[in-house]
Each structure stands twice: as C-alpha cells, then as structure tokens.
Design an enzyme around this catalytic site. Structure first.
Site, PDB file in Angstrom:
ATOM      1  N   HIS A   1       0.514  -0.860  -0.099  1.00 22.97           N
ATOM      2  CA  HIS A   1       0.245  -0.665  -0.147  1.00 22.97           C
ATOM      3  C   HIS A   1       0.500   1.967   0.098  1.00 22.97           C
ATOM      4  O   HIS A   1       1.622   1.348   0.847  1.00 22.97           O
ATOM      5  CB  HIS A   1      -1.001   0.267   1.150  1.00 22.97           C
ATOM      6  CG  HIS A   1      -0.432   0.301   2.919  1.00 22.97           C
ATOM      7  ND1 HIS A   1       0.547  -0.984   3.035  1.00 22.97           N
ATOM      8  CD2 HIS A   1       0.113   0.633   3.462  1.00 22.97           C
ATOM      9  CE1 HIS A   1       1.037  -0.892   4.085  1.00 22.97           C
ATOM     10  NE2 HIS A   1       0.164   0.697   4.550  1.00 22.97           N
ATOM     11  N   LEU A   2       0.178   2.256  -0.843  1.00 25.33           N
ATOM     12  CA  LEU A   2       0.734   3.693  -0.956  1.00 25.33           C
ATOM     13  C   LEU A   2       0.038   4.325   0.012  1.00 25.33           C
ATOM     14  O   LEU A   2      -0.763   4.823   0.450  1.00 25.33           O
ATOM     15  CB  LEU A   2       1.064   4.065  -2.265  1.00 25.33           C
ATOM     16  CG  LEU A   2       2.303   5.052  -2.922  1.00 25.33           C
ATOM     17  CD1 LEU A   2       3.209   5.239  -2.203  1.00 25.33           C
ATOM     18  CD2 LEU A   2       1.444   5.997  -4.074  1.00 25.33           C
ATOM     19  N   HIS A   3       1.363   4.783   0.779  1.00 28.83           N
ATOM     20  CA  HIS A   3       0.648   6.568   1.783  1.00 28.83           C
ATOM     21  C   HIS A   3       0.734   7.336   0.813  1.00 28.83           C
ATOM     22  O   HIS A   3       1.581   7.936   0.237  1.00 28.83           O
ATOM     23  CB  HIS A   3       1.667   6.703   2.830  1.00 28.83           C
ATOM     24  CG  HIS A   3       1.805   5.141   4.276  1.00 28.83           C
ATOM     25  ND1 HIS A   3       1.001   5.420   5.052  1.00 28.83           N
ATOM     26  CD2 HIS A   3       2.444   4.313   4.179  1.00 28.83           C
ATOM     27  CE1 HIS A   3       0.769   4.300   5.741  1.00 28.83           C
ATOM     28  NE2 HIS A   3       1.973   3.588   4.850  1.00 28.83           N
TER      29      HIS A   3
END
Length: 102
Positions: free
Chosen positions: A59-61
C-alpha cells in the site's frame, strides 16, 4: 492488481506497472482533493520498508499537504530516504534499474 510480496522484492515489468499506476492514482487524488498541495508539490508518496510496517500488503501512503503534518509524522514516521520509509520515485527508479525496490 497487487504485487506478490508486500516487500516490493520483485523487479519485473508487472511490478513497475503496479507501482506506476499507484503513483498516478495518488497524484490524481491529490490533484482533486488537495489542489494547492498538488500545485506546490506539498505531498508525500511513500512505502514503509519491511519490517517497519504493520499492514502486510502493498500500500502507498498518500499524504497532503505535507507542510501541515506534525513533526513526528513528516520527519519521523513518513520520512523518505530512511531505513523504514522510501519514496515512490525511488522505488520506481530502482525497479527500472532491475534492482530490489527496497
């Protein structure tokens, strides 16, 4: 679509495509939800590096505006270029060079 490993250890074309798509979508969200932050490039797009993550899927912040984040988050938890956090552009560069992403 997701990568096989939450550690970004694969460096094939599919991994590049997934991370590039994640970056593109993140920028679209920032542009629509935080247009001033987008224009000023006042955002952070980052991945936490294993073992420094608590969610075990890729997942990308997407954080904007970065200038309004507290010190501990901006220069601590989400500080890219550290052993625990890396920026999306660094990941893409390494994947394109056929190196481990992190």
């Amino acid at each position: 679509q997701s990568l096989q490993s939450p550690s970004l250890s694969s460096n094939d074309d599919a991994s590049i495509e997934v991370v590039s798509s994640m970056k593109e979508m993140a920028l679209q969200i920032i542009q629509s939800q935080q247009p001033t932050a987008y224009q000023n490039q006042d955002y952070i797009l980052a991945f936490h590096v294993p073992p420094f993550h608590s969610v075990h899927h890729l997942h990308l912040h997407v954080l904007a505006p970065a200038s309004e984040m507290s010190f501990i988050f901006r220069y601590g938890i989400f500080a890219t270029g550290t052993i625990w956090c890396t920026g999306v552009d660094d990941v893409l560069k390494r994947l394109k060079e056929r190196k481990r992403a992190v």
